[in-house]
Design a protein around this motif. Structure first.
Motif: not given
Length: 406
Positions: A198-199, A202, A282-283, A285-286, A323, A328-329
């Motif tokens: 997780e980063t 958002q 994608i890399t 942001h969650d 994602a 990811r979402r």
């Protein structure tokens, strides 16, 4: 079934989670002249067999009311080989896959009929509309140890360019013809990738035609306009093709291939950009939020050409698939009024958007880049949707909702 005693806790059945997934690897083939002739002949025979099996199904239902299955038609393949000796030079599994491919078309047709969609009855395939053959059970040693050749039964060892290694258990091997180029598609069973760490970031993105997309953090991604940049060469090539009316001439065939080559180059450039930008989002942001656009409907308007050129639909599909693989979402939100609403005070009015690039709220006077303001609104809507879903899952733990795409 044995029921537990009152003092015993019931045993909960746990559905096993699949730990593997299928992944396709695509490589360019360089067959010799003899191998090219064999591949072309195999494709032609498969196309004729497909059409023959389709006619057989139609005739059986029309005359006897009988619906043939793929198994029924695969049982008759030895008779086909006995009557037509040229089919002896085609791998048996490749011929069986033709019957399975036709059966899949019919299953899709009946499924669409049941759901009330546009059905689309399976059609006969011309030579240009049947461009691939599949080995459903290839050898695990199909690719040579040095990675320079792939073995195709009844064809031989064909040279290929292994520009990246493939991994996993080889499940199917397909050979595809695009224009004058041959490709091998290796579908492998690989372990599922571990979710990315997780980063805590958002982001909301606002797509457009001036910029490919603008993020809520103020990042601008350039719209390269690949089709527009190649339009001059394409226009010359299409005019050259139009001046050759004889559809059987070699000059017209070469001119048609030149046009197709330009279209393929543009599509590949666009696809590469979409892959790179989706991977970057994608890399970093969650949660990625974007508008739920009716892309097909929007292409019917005056900006249809520009929308086709930027390719939002393909980009959204790649973003969602990447994602899901990375944990990811991706959330889609209602696009209405996102470009007219002030992200500070919430005032919504058409006059807030002074120009295509400038936003000035008529109520509070907030000024900002119009696309950045829209991206901020998209992010807010996406965050509200995720918060509502999480609260629902907490309130109803007995029926949890899947944590996936919004």
């Amino acid at each position: 079934m044995q029921h537990p005693e009152p003092w015993q806790s019931p045993v909960e059945e746990v559905t096993p989670i699949e730990s593997t997934t299928l992944k396709a690897f695509r490589y360019r083939l360089y067959p010799t002249k003899a191998q090219t002739a064999a591949l072309e002949s195999t494709l032609l025979l498969c196309q004729r067999l497909y059409n023959g099996m389709l006619e057989e199904r139609r005739g059986a239902y029309r005359k006897a009311g009988k619906s043939l299955t793929a198994y029924d038609q695969m049982k008759s393949l030895p008779e086909v080989k006995a009557a037509l000796p040229e089919y002896a030079g085609v791998n048996a599994q490749v011929l069986q896959d033709v019957a399975k491919r036709l059966d899949k078309s019919f299953k899709g047709f009946f499924r669409r009929v049941r759901t009330g969609q546009t059905a689309g009855y399976p059609r006969f395939r011309g030579r240009d509309r049947y461009d691939s053959l599949t080995y459903p059970q290839p050898s695990q040693n199909s690719v040579s140890g040095d990675g320079k050749h792939v073995y195709l039964p009844k064809i031989g060892n064909v040279r290929l360019r292994l520009h990246r290694p493939f991994a996993g258990k080889l499940k199917t091997l397909a050979v595809k013809w695009e224009g004058q180029e041959w490709y091998a598609v290796l579908t492998c069973e690989v372990p599922k990738a571990e979710p990315l760490p997780e980063t805590g970031s958002q982001v909301g993105i606002d797509v457009g035609t001036t910029w490919f997309y603008v993020t809520s953090a103020g990042e601008f991604c350039e719209n390269h306009r690949f089709f527009q940049r190649s339009s001059k060469k394409l226009r010359v090539a299409q005019r050259t093709l139009a001046r050759k009316p004889n559809k059987r001439s070699n000059r017209r065939r070469k001119a048609r291939e030149r046009v197709a080559r330009l279209y393929r180059k543009t599509a590949r450039q666009r696809l590469q950009l979409h892959h790179e930008e989706a991977e970057k989002l994608i890399t970093n942001h969650d949660l990625i939020c974007h508008e739920n656009l009716n892309v097909k409907g929007m292409t019917q308007g005056n900006l249809g050409g520009q929308i086709h050129d930027v390719g939002w639909g393909q980009f959204f599909r790649l973003l969602s698939s990447k994602a899901a693989e990375a944990g990811r979402r991706v959330v889609t939100v209602d696009p209405r009024f996102t470009s007219q609403r002030c992200r500070v005070c919430g005032h919504t009015e058409r006059g807030n958007r002074v120009t295509q690039a400038n936003f000035r709220c008529m109520s509070c006077g907030h000024t900002e880049n119009a696309d950045v303001n829209a991206a901020q609104n998209i992010l807010s809507l996406g965050q509200a949707f995720v918060a509502q879903r999480i609260s629902t899952e907490i309130a109803c733990p007995e029926k949890p909702r899947p944590h996936g795409l919004g």
